[in-house]
Design a protein around this motif. Structure first.
Motif, mmCIF file in Angstrom:
data_model
loop_
_atom_site.group_PDB
_atom_site.id
_atom_site.type_symbol
_atom_site.label_atom_id
_atom_site.label_comp_id
_atom_site.label_asym_id
_atom_site.label_seq_id
_atom_site.Cartn_x
_atom_site.Cartn_y
_atom_site.Cartn_z
ATOM 1 N N LEU A 149 -22.669 30.855 23.693
ATOM 2 C CA LEU A 149 -23.915 31.244 24.144
ATOM 3 C C LEU A 149 -25.024 30.670 23.165
ATOM 4 O O LEU A 149 -26.164 30.628 23.553
ATOM 5 N N ALA A 150 -24.696 30.283 21.993
ATOM 6 C CA ALA A 150 -25.551 30.150 20.872
ATOM 7 C C ALA A 150 -26.303 28.876 21.224
ATOM 8 O O ALA A 150 -27.478 28.425 21.166
ATOM 9 N N VAL A 151 -25.811 27.841 21.963
ATOM 10 C CA VAL A 151 -26.221 26.567 22.342
ATOM 11 C C VAL A 151 -27.168 26.679 23.622
ATOM 12 O O VAL A 151 -27.752 25.855 24.156
ATOM 13 N N ASP A 152 -27.206 28.046 24.027
ATOM 14 C CA ASP A 152 -28.126 28.231 25.242
ATOM 15 C C ASP A 152 -27.857 27.434 26.466
ATOM 16 O O ASP A 152 -28.578 26.507 27.099
ATOM 17 N N PRO A 153 -26.671 27.359 26.786
ATOM 18 C CA PRO A 153 -25.983 26.374 27.930
ATOM 19 C C PRO A 153 -26.621 27.276 29.268
ATOM 20 O O PRO A 153 -26.955 27.936 29.406
ATOM 21 N N GLU A 154 -26.899 25.941 30.106
ATOM 22 C CA GLU A 154 -27.104 26.246 31.827
ATOM 23 C C GLU A 154 -26.147 26.888 32.473
ATOM 24 O O GLU A 154 -26.434 27.547 33.122
ATOM 25 N N ILE A 155 -24.652 26.587 32.045
ATOM 26 C CA ILE A 155 -23.637 27.187 32.673
ATOM 27 C C ILE A 155 -22.477 27.422 31.813
ATOM 28 O O ILE A 155 -22.261 26.779 30.701
ATOM 29 N N LEU A 156 -22.045 28.513 31.907
ATOM 30 C CA LEU A 156 -21.061 29.059 30.906
ATOM 31 C C LEU A 156 -19.734 29.245 31.681
ATOM 32 O O LEU A 156 -19.496 29.778 32.818
ATOM 33 N N LEU A 157 -18.795 28.566 31.199
ATOM 34 C CA LEU A 157 -17.341 28.124 31.620
ATOM 35 C C LEU A 157 -16.302 29.260 30.737
ATOM 36 O O LEU A 157 -16.179 29.055 29.802
ATOM 37 N N LEU A 158 -15.685 29.951 31.513
ATOM 38 C CA LEU A 158 -14.755 31.043 30.777
ATOM 39 C C LEU A 158 -13.266 30.583 31.430
ATOM 40 O O LEU A 158 -12.965 30.953 32.727
ATOM 41 N N ASP A 159 -12.391 30.095 30.408
ATOM 42 C CA ASP A 159 -10.952 29.859 30.856
ATOM 43 C C ASP A 159 -10.165 30.942 30.401
ATOM 44 O O ASP A 159 -9.635 30.808 29.234
ATOM 45 N N GLU A 160 -9.772 31.874 31.366
ATOM 46 C CA GLU A 160 -8.929 33.194 31.163
ATOM 47 C C GLU A 160 -9.469 33.633 29.735
ATOM 48 O O GLU A 160 -8.198 33.846 28.983
ATOM 49 N N PRO A 161 -10.626 34.015 29.439
ATOM 50 C CA PRO A 161 -10.829 34.294 28.014
ATOM 51 C C PRO A 161 -10.145 35.699 27.524
ATOM 52 O O PRO A 161 -10.014 36.041 26.418
ATOM 53 N N LEU A 162 -9.541 36.526 28.566
ATOM 54 C CA LEU A 162 -9.209 37.814 28.413
ATOM 55 C C LEU A 162 -7.821 38.074 28.360
ATOM 56 O O LEU A 162 -7.269 39.054 27.947
ATOM 57 N N SER A 163 -7.039 37.088 28.592
ATOM 58 C CA SER A 163 -5.465 37.031 28.877
ATOM 59 C C SER A 163 -4.765 37.604 27.567
ATOM 60 O O SER A 163 -3.756 37.925 27.620
ATOM 61 N N ASN A 164 -5.309 37.136 26.350
ATOM 62 C CA ASN A 164 -4.843 37.536 25.205
ATOM 63 C C ASN A 164 -4.931 38.802 24.564
ATOM 64 O O ASN A 164 -4.506 39.083 23.626
ATOM 65 N N LEU A 165 -5.848 39.636 25.437
ATOM 66 C CA LEU A 165 -6.290 41.049 24.658
ATOM 67 C C LEU A 165 -5.123 41.845 25.502
ATOM 68 O O LEU A 165 -4.745 41.917 26.576
ATOM 69 N N ASP A 166 -5.161 42.948 24.736
ATOM 70 C CA ASP A 166 -4.294 44.126 25.201
ATOM 71 C C ASP A 166 -5.049 44.788 26.391
ATOM 72 O O ASP A 166 -6.343 44.847 26.280
ATOM 73 N N ALA A 167 -4.489 45.607 27.344
ATOM 74 C CA ALA A 167 -5.141 46.040 28.580
ATOM 75 C C ALA A 167 -6.078 46.792 28.239
ATOM 76 O O ALA A 167 -7.240 46.501 29.067
ATOM 77 N N ARG A 168 -6.077 47.599 27.138
ATOM 78 C CA ARG A 168 -7.350 48.692 27.135
ATOM 79 C C ARG A 168 -8.428 48.088 26.534
ATOM 80 O O ARG A 168 -9.628 48.170 27.141
ATOM 81 N N ILE A 169 -8.493 46.808 25.586
ATOM 82 C CA ILE A 169 -9.367 46.039 25.183
ATOM 83 C C ILE A 169 -10.191 45.310 26.274
ATOM 84 O O ILE A 169 -11.198 45.142 26.479
#
Length: 367
Positions: A149-169
């Motif tokens: 987000l720091a580079v102020d993108p026009e489009i943010l692409l998210l490639d399964e960014p939550l899959s390494n987190l435990d279920a509660r987090i």
């Protein structure tokens, strides 16, 4: 009005294998779109091609009417958050967040101000001097998001960014990402194989299967009006019955079998023809009743007769495997029925997903 991001007739592959074939996708400015599908369906290839990390054989990608098809990733106005976070282990939190700004040769003053802003926005204030190895999974995920987000993108692409987190987090972070996206008004494309994650985060879900878009629509649409047996099953309607239907204008008659009496239900806009059909429904959509229950059936509802094969408690309800001859369906209920008990399974008309069956599939069965 033209879409903000337009993917048109795009074909992508590796070697001689085509992964995406003449795919079209339009995304509006400020929209949060989830690409949903099982492993190997092409969703990550689509994301990587939009980002510029994979090159299409043919077709085009346009952002705000700019053709970015041949542009390198850093010229597309996009930022990608990877599944692995891809943080530099030797850099501090602040240095990781400011990395893209440093590549842009921004001034030290601008970088420091933007990094501080990102840390405050993402709940990382006071952690700027820590290394990634000193952070929790959720904090590392936020650092990766901050760097994007720091580079102020026009489009943010998210490639399964939550899959390494435990279920509660994961539950917490997905709501944080969604509220952040809404607040910033950023256009986001999120790849996931998690149905619930897509449902709670996205404005629109694009369900992919074997390199093509099987259905796209709002979470409510794809959940309540699946366009194909694949989508119905993927959205949780895993109970499957193969039956015969007779179509009369706007009505569909489900023919009698060893486990059900014939019923007439509304065609409700379905494209159906007389012949073998595939019927799907969710375990939680059906109601279980004792064989002695004499209450009237709702109009258009299907009633099946079976025997309880097993009972389990996954939490919040009792799950029953009900035997229909040599096959089983799953049905949830608030109270347990006895194993071996003869029961009625009632599925309301709006919970029946009916499709013409593939040729040769005629016997009643359930998965």
């Amino acid at each position: 009005m033209r879409p903000f991001l337009k993917v048109e007739k795009m074909s992508v592959g590796y070697g001689t294998t085509t992964v995406l074939d003449k795919l079209d996708l339009d995304i509006e400015k400020g929209e949060f779109v989830a690409l949903l599908g099982s492993s190997g369906c092409g969703k990550t290839t689509l994301l990587r091609t939009i980002a510029g990390f994979a090159k299409p054989f043919s077709g085009s990608i346009r952002v705000a009417d700019r053709d970015v098809t041949q542009m390198p990733p850093d010229k597309r106005g996009m930022a990608l958050v990877f599944q692995s976070y891809a943080l530099w282990p030797h850099m501090t939190v602040a240095q990781n967040i400011g990395y893209g700004l440093k590549l842009q040769r921004q001034s030290r003053h601008n970088i420091d101000a933007r990094v501080k802003e990102m840390q405050n926005l993402l709940g990382l204030a006071g952690l700027g001097n820590r290394k990634p190895g000193q952070l929790s999974g959720g904090q590392r995920q936020r650092v990766a998001l901050g760097r994007a987000l720091a580079v102020d993108p026009e489009i943010l692409l998210l490639d399964e960014p939550l899959s390494n987190l435990d279920a509660r987090i994961r539950l917490t972070v997905r709501h944080e990402i969604r509220s952040l996206q809404k607040r910033l008004g950023i256009t986001a494309i999120h790849v996931t194989h998690d149905r619930e994650e897509a449902m709670v985060m996205a404005d629109r879900i694009v369900i992919m299967n074997a390199g093509r878009i099987e259905q796209e629509g709002s979470p409510e649409d794809v959940y309540n009006k699946p366009a194909s047996p694949f989508v119905a099953a993927f959205m949780g309607a895993e109970n499957l019955l193969s039956m015969h239907a007779r179509v009369h204008g706007e009505q569909v008659e489900l023919m009698e079998s060893a486990f059900n009496l014939s019923i007439v239900t509304a065609r409700a806009g379905r494209t159906l023809t007389t012949g073998p059909i595939e019927l799907r429904f969710r375990a939680e959509a059906a109601r279980l009743a004792s064989s002695a229950d004499k209450s009237a059936l709702e109009p258009g509802a299907l009633e099946l007769r079976g025997q309880v094969a097993s009972v389990s408690y996954p939490g919040g309800h009792w799950r029953h495997a009900v035997s229909l001859g040599g096959n089983e369906i799953l049905v949830d209920a608030d109270t347990p029925f006895n194993q071996g008990e003869t029961v009625k399974v009632r599925i309301p008309a709006e919970s029946l997903f009916i499709f013409n069956a593939a040729e040769g599939v005629t016997e009643t069965r359930a998965h």
